[in-house]
Design an enzyme around this catalytic site. Sequence first.
Site, PDB file in Angstrom:
ATOM      1  N   TYR A 109       0.848  -1.196   0.000  1.00 42.48           N
ATOM      2  CA  TYR A 109       0.000   0.000   0.000  1.00 42.48           C
ATOM      3  C   TYR A 109       0.882   1.243   0.000  1.00 42.48           C
ATOM      4  CZ  TYR A 109      -3.265   3.639   1.339  1.00 42.48           C
ATOM      5  OH  TYR A 109      -4.003   4.792   1.354  1.00 42.48           O
ATOM      6  N   GLU A 197      -3.708   7.508  -3.998  1.00 37.22           N
ATOM      7  CA  GLU A 197      -3.632   6.178  -3.401  1.00 37.22           C
ATOM      8  C   GLU A 197      -3.271   5.166  -4.472  1.00 37.22           C
ATOM      9  OE1 GLU A 197      -6.407   4.241  -0.119  1.00 37.22           O
ATOM     10  OE2 GLU A 197      -7.287   3.965  -2.096  1.00 37.22           O
TER      11      GLU A 197
END
Length: 390
Positions: A109, A197
Amino acid sequence: MDVHEYQAKEILASHGVEVPPGTVAFSPDQAVYAATELGGSHWVVKAQIHAGARGKAGGVKLCRTYHEVQQAARDLLGKRLVTSQTGPEGKPVQRVYVEVADPFEREIYLGYVLDRKLERVRVIASKHGGMDIEEIAKNTPDELLQVIVEPAVGLQQFQARELAFQLGLNIKQVSRAVKTIMGAYRAFRDNDATMLEINPLVVTKDDKVLALDAKMSFDDNALFRRHNIVDMNDPSQSDPREAQASEHSLNYIGLDGEIGCIVNGAGLAMATMDMIKHAGGNPANFLDVGGGASPERVATAFRLVLSDRRVKVVLVNIFAGINRCDWVAQGVVDAVRAEKIEGVPLVVRLAGTNVEAGKKIIAESGIPIIQADTLAEAAEKAVAAYQGAK
């Protein structure tokens, strides 16, 4: 303002971030053509909407043949995809992204967000990718890696290297991860983004680091200097009322209540919504008409509010400081007559400059307008009018 995944990847690629080969398609035949042009033996067909959690909602399909690509595109295009982030109404799918599906070994991530409290860019990373950041923060909060970027110097190479090593990457992977981390930061900074993101950022068997998915949001106040970002806007992903409000410089957000609100000033609009809830009602919208509540703006505001069929009562709450209550009152009267508003109770509360003159205009208009002196009284009368109209 949000953009689609494929658009975010175009921005990232222009700043040196590696992404898998992919092409956007607007029809099943285009999707098949895209797959043949991309080559490979496996492809992923992804619904393009301004929301996450598409995979869990069936918006991401792995395909092994051209027929499966065509069928996946046919299943997705034209439908409304409902995810945990869209609400029950979902978002319309008008395009899909066809991407080569290469195998990978790890999911990571990587995110960038504007921390308004610190007035800094915060970089967030985790060894656990492919899941919501909320789940990562809840299940493994100690494993979240964070870097606060000093705006005077920006994100530094040593910070990116440190982050890459903390993610457990090997030497080959670290150099490529640093390029990705720095490139993504530049994409965030140079385009006035508020959120970026990459989830997941994957590591392949041959040590490549690829942005497998990407999501970006941008500061609306900076769009005047980001014409390339404005050109990426997809109106189909927004509430049409919000798009219409934006054209008239009105701030509108649709909600799910029954009492429409027309207010000047964001703070007063929030207070009005709170008082409606306190009185036992539900606001249908947030609408700030701004300081210049002219008859034209008020008329536009009425059209926006009444375009929501759930609205049974309209509450107008104006505090005239820069403006004047008599001007606003005349605007309300003219708007009601011009729009031929009938059958919907109208509650008006005016305060500030020339308030008595404004009340007189409303009283002498011959229109059955319910007047109130205080915000609490206006909210109570609006709720009572709704209950009487049920």
